[in-house]
Design an enzyme around this catalytic site. Structure first.
Site, PDB file in Angstrom:
ATOM      1  CD  GLU A 138      -5.075   4.017  14.236  1.00 47.54           C
ATOM      2  OE1 GLU A 138      -5.336   4.314  13.057  1.00 47.54           O
ATOM      3  OE2 GLU A 138      -3.950   3.642  14.611  1.00 47.54           O
ATOM      4  CD  GLU A 158      -1.066   2.142  13.355  1.00 47.27           C
ATOM      5  OE1 GLU A 158      -0.095   2.791  13.803  1.00 47.27           O
ATOM      6  OE2 GLU A 158      -1.967   2.669  12.700  1.00 47.27           O
ATOM      7  CD  GLN A 178      -8.330   4.206  10.217  1.00 50.15           C
ATOM      8  OE1 GLN A 178      -7.452   4.990   9.896  1.00 50.15           O
ATOM      9  NE2 GLN A 178      -9.312   4.551  11.047  1.00 50.15           N
ATOM     10  CB  ALA A 183      -2.725  -4.438   5.742  1.00 46.30           C
ATOM     11  N   PRO A 226       4.369  -0.637  12.552  1.00 48.26           N
ATOM     12  CG  PRO A 226       3.695   1.578  12.841  1.00 48.26           C
ATOM     13  CD  PRO A 226       3.494   0.382  11.965  1.00 48.26           C
ATOM     14  CG  HIS A 264      -4.368   4.306   2.225  1.00 47.73           C
ATOM     15  ND1 HIS A 264      -3.601   5.397   1.894  1.00 47.73           N
ATOM     16  CD2 HIS A 264      -4.760   4.505   3.512  1.00 47.73           C
ATOM     17  CE1 HIS A 264      -3.550   6.232   2.919  1.00 47.73           C
ATOM     18  NE2 HIS A 264      -4.235   5.714   3.925  1.00 47.73           N
TER      19      HIS A 264
END
Lengths: 327, 427
Positions: A29, A60, A82, A84, A89, A129
């Site tokens: 992405e 993903e 982008q 972890a 998915p 994140h």
């Protein structure tokens, strides 16, 4: 040799391999025009074209699925997830397909893909994140899971990962991207996958860890040496499959082992390391195996004091090291 | 050679094992029949094991502090009787034949003692890590000679490595020579924050009491109740007889005897309190044998007043006095302790006013007699100064419920309150 950051080292590795081998391409992405959310792939699309630096939809499972398909066609894809946290998915593609292709085809096929994923906390990324997801994959035969702790290792391990004929998950610590800088060999620099590395010699205690925690442990060890204790620090580098030989050797050397990870304590990779030591080093142990890890709570909080509470840092490691050294 | 084994005797009916508290003889000692060989602890009692032969002690087979089953050989004796019977005419040659083993024995004793203590350091330093044990073993190092620098004085791997480096000769002197500069150089080991006090090994009667108490509190679901009793009349009765009694009988007429008497009588009325839980049945004891707690130094004994219901207050007072004296002098035997069916504990003797007794397994209850305290009490809407005492009863809730326990305690209370100068005879 130039001093470059962990992030630049990863960029260099991608650039070098794409230049060397036409079958290497990156996808993910926003990796193309934007150069990736952390700018790891910046400039690669300009240099190698839109077909070798591929922007993908936000899916993903598709990124990894596409990579597996391309690998079947003789390419060497390097997929970027982008964060972890969002790899889940794609877990089915990774665990059920990529990991098993070589085995189920009786060695006729293999799956030379690399999946890069920034992980870890300490950058105020909050819940989705900041997670450490490496253990999800670190128990699936067929996969290799790599977590570099220094810029030089990051470059060398990524080049090795791209050249590896099996699927490699390459976890990059987000906080390390710009924090860590060192001289990194230019050009063809490789670090073998599956080999742990002694980052510091010492004979009082052994600290075994990986990723950003290696740097923190090194800082803590320097402070501890003022108290007269020398810590040996073993960087696992590859957390699956583990380098048992190096683990056993390092643990036996001092007989006092501290295992550190930023992941939740229970069921983490260091639990497996502890089991290896317990199985192999009983008569060399001089203290109970100690662990320092994130607490067993769902994820890293956003509030800075709470994030600090969760995160491993040199202070926490030093305190634990001292406790072990004095045992 | 005629050799006889002395076996661990059966010291009581339900006794299956015994602990050697200390040996009174050593190999080489000559003993006669009935001479004490060792002290054995069972259930809260220390008994002496007498020799059953005339002869010489050859070997002690059980270490002090070890517990063995009844019937286990505890020492070897060379018996004179058998020797004479076997080799009467060669008796002149006999001593020379005996001499070598005897001298061997003398040599063996210290060396075997040495190996016994070599690997396990004294001073409670029992936390030896696997690597320390291995290194000490491989390098033949006596861990007792090493000063530990680890947490709470633990011997670390490095301590052993230093000793190995220092060499075998230095090993003996190393701790004294090296320890002090070593400690100065090491920056504040965490262990120094905690100063361990003296350590007392748990042995003998203390151990027996401990295991019995654990058994009691683990097996028996305790319930507890207390009643306040007006002991004014009892005090009057006792005061009236006190001095003349002492003069005439030569021992004290204690309050405690009155309570034991009241309890013994009440147990007749409520036999369930005088019973014992036996797993699938409850055994009601026919005899009323009152155990009383007697403390001597750090030891606790529970001797028994047999058939207390048959005795007068004087009879009970006499037995209490005798048993207490034996207890203070550690002269109580297993026989004194056996057969109790209910315990009365004189906690008031040290000023307690309320306490929860742990039942003396396998009895059904224990009664604590607390201090007699002068208190203002309201009688017929008037405030009076009365001698009050609390009776605390712990019951085995498997056998007894609150109702019967309450009835029993109330009956004891009524008996005590019914003592009077006019009607109560201590004889």
């Amino acid at each position: 040799m130039a001093k470059i950051s962990y992030l630049q080292a990863i960029h260099q590795a991608l650039d070098y391999e794409m230049g060397q081998d036409e079958s290497v391409f990156v996808l993910g992405e926003d990796v193309g025009k934007k150069g990736g959310v952390f700018k790891v792939t910046a400039g690669l699309q300009e240099k190698y074209g839109a077909l070798r630096c591929l922007d993908t939809p936000l899916a993903e499972s598709n990124i990894v699925g596409t990579s597996i398909g391309a690998a079947m066609m003789g390419k060497r894809p390097v997929a970027e997830i982008q964060f972890a946290d969002y790899i889940l998915p794609a877990t089915n593609q990774i665990l059920s397909e990529a990991a098993k292709i070589r085995y189920r085809s009786n060695n006729d096929w293999n799956c030379p893909i690399v999946i890069r994923a920034p992980f870890g906390g300490g950058i105020h990324g909050a819940l989705y994140h900041s997670q450490s997801v490496e253990t999800i994959f670190a128990s699936t035969p067929g996969l290799k899971v790599v977590v570099p702790s220094t810029p030089a290792d990051a470059k060398g391990l990524l080049i090795s990962a791209i050249r590896d004929n099996d699927p490699v998950l390459f976890f990059e610590h987000k906080k390390a991207y710009r924090l860590l800088k060192e001289e990194v060999p230019e050009g063809d620099h490789t670090v073998p996958i599956g080999k742990a590395d002694i980052k510091r010699e010492g004979d009082d205690i052994t600290v075994i860890t990986y990723g950003l925690c290696v740097n923190y442990a090194l800082q803590a060890a320097e402070r501890l040496s003022k108290d007269g204790y020398e810590a040996e620090i073993l960087d696992l580098r590859t957390i699956y499959p583990l380098d048992k030989e190096s683990i056993i050797k390092a643990a036996s050397k001092t007989g006092k082992v501290l295992l550190v990870t930023e992941d939740n304590l229970e069921g983490s990779i260091i639990s497996e390391v502890a089991a290896i030591i317990a199985e192999n080093c009983l008569y060399d142990l001089d203290a109970p195996i100690m662990r320092l890890a994130g607490p067993d709570v769902p994820s890293m909080p956003y509030a800075p004091p709470m994030e600090d509470f969760f995160m491993i840092n040199p202070d926490k490691i030093e305190a634990k090291m001292k406790e072990l050294a004095e045992h | 050679m005629p050799m006889e084994e002395v076996l661990m005797p059966k010291l009581g009916e339900s006794v299956t094992e015994g602990t050697i508290e200390n040996w009174l003889v050593q190999p080489g000692d000559t003993v006669g029949e009935y001479d004490p060989l060792c002290e054995v602890i069972t259930d809260k009692v220390t008994a002496e094991v007498p020799s059953v032969f005339d002869g010489t002690i050859k070997e002690l087979l059980v270490d002090e502090g070890d517990t063995v089953e009844v019937g286990t050989p505890i020492c070897l004796m060379e018996t004179e009787g058998a020797a004479e019977a076997g080799k009467e005419d060669e008796s002149g040659a006999e001593p020379s034949q005996e001499a070598p083993p005897a001298s061997e024995q003398v040599e063996e004793t210290p060396s075997s003692g040495h190996t016994g203590t070599r690997d396990v350091p004294k001073n409670g330093k029992s936390r030896i890590s696997p690597v320390v044990m291995r290194l000490a073993d491989e390098n033949d190092i006596d861990l007792n000679t090493i000063e530990g620098t680890g947490f709470e004085g633990r011997i670390t791997k490095k301590d052993v490595l230093k000793t190995i480096e220092a060499g075998p000769q230095a090993a003996e002197t190393q701790p004294k020579a090296a320890a002090s500069p070593e400690q100065e150089a090491t920056p504040a080991p965490a262990g120094q924050n905690i100063v361990a006090g003296d350590e007392i090994p748990v042995t003998g009667v203390r151990k027996a009491v401990a295991s019995k108490m654990v058994q009691s509190s683990q097996e028996i679901p305790h319930a507890w109740l207390m009643m306040e009793v007006d002991a004014t009349n009892l005090v009057n009765v006792r005061n009236r007889h006190k001095s003349s009694f002492k003069e005439r009988e030569g021992f004290n007429l204690t309050f405690f005897s009155f309570f034991v008497k009241a309890v013994a009588e009440t147990l007749k009325e409520y036999p369930m309190l005088n019973s014992s839980w036996q797993g699938d049945r409850i055994v009601i004891n026919r005899d009323i044998n009152i155990s009383i707690a007697v403390a001597g130094d750090d030891k606790l004994y529970v001797p028994v007043i047999r058939n207390a219901d048959d005795l007068s207050i004087k009879g009970i007072a006499k037995q209490v006095g005798e048993l207490a004296a034996l207890g203070r002098n550690h002269k109580l035997t297993q026989d004194h302790m056996a057969g109790g069916t209910f315990t009365v504990n004189n906690t008031g003797a040290f000023g307690s006013v309320q306490s929860m007794g742990i039942i003396n397994h396998p009895q059904a209850a224990i009664l604590q007699v607390e201090s007699i305290v002068k208190k203002p009490v309201i009688i017929d809407d008037m405030i009076a100064v009365r001698h009050m005492v609390n009776l605390c009863l712990s019951i085995d809730h498997r056998i007894l419920d609150g109702l019967v326990a309450g009835q029993f305690l109330k009956a004891v209370k009524e008996r005590i309150e019914a003592y009077s100068v006019e009607t109560t005879s201590v004889y």
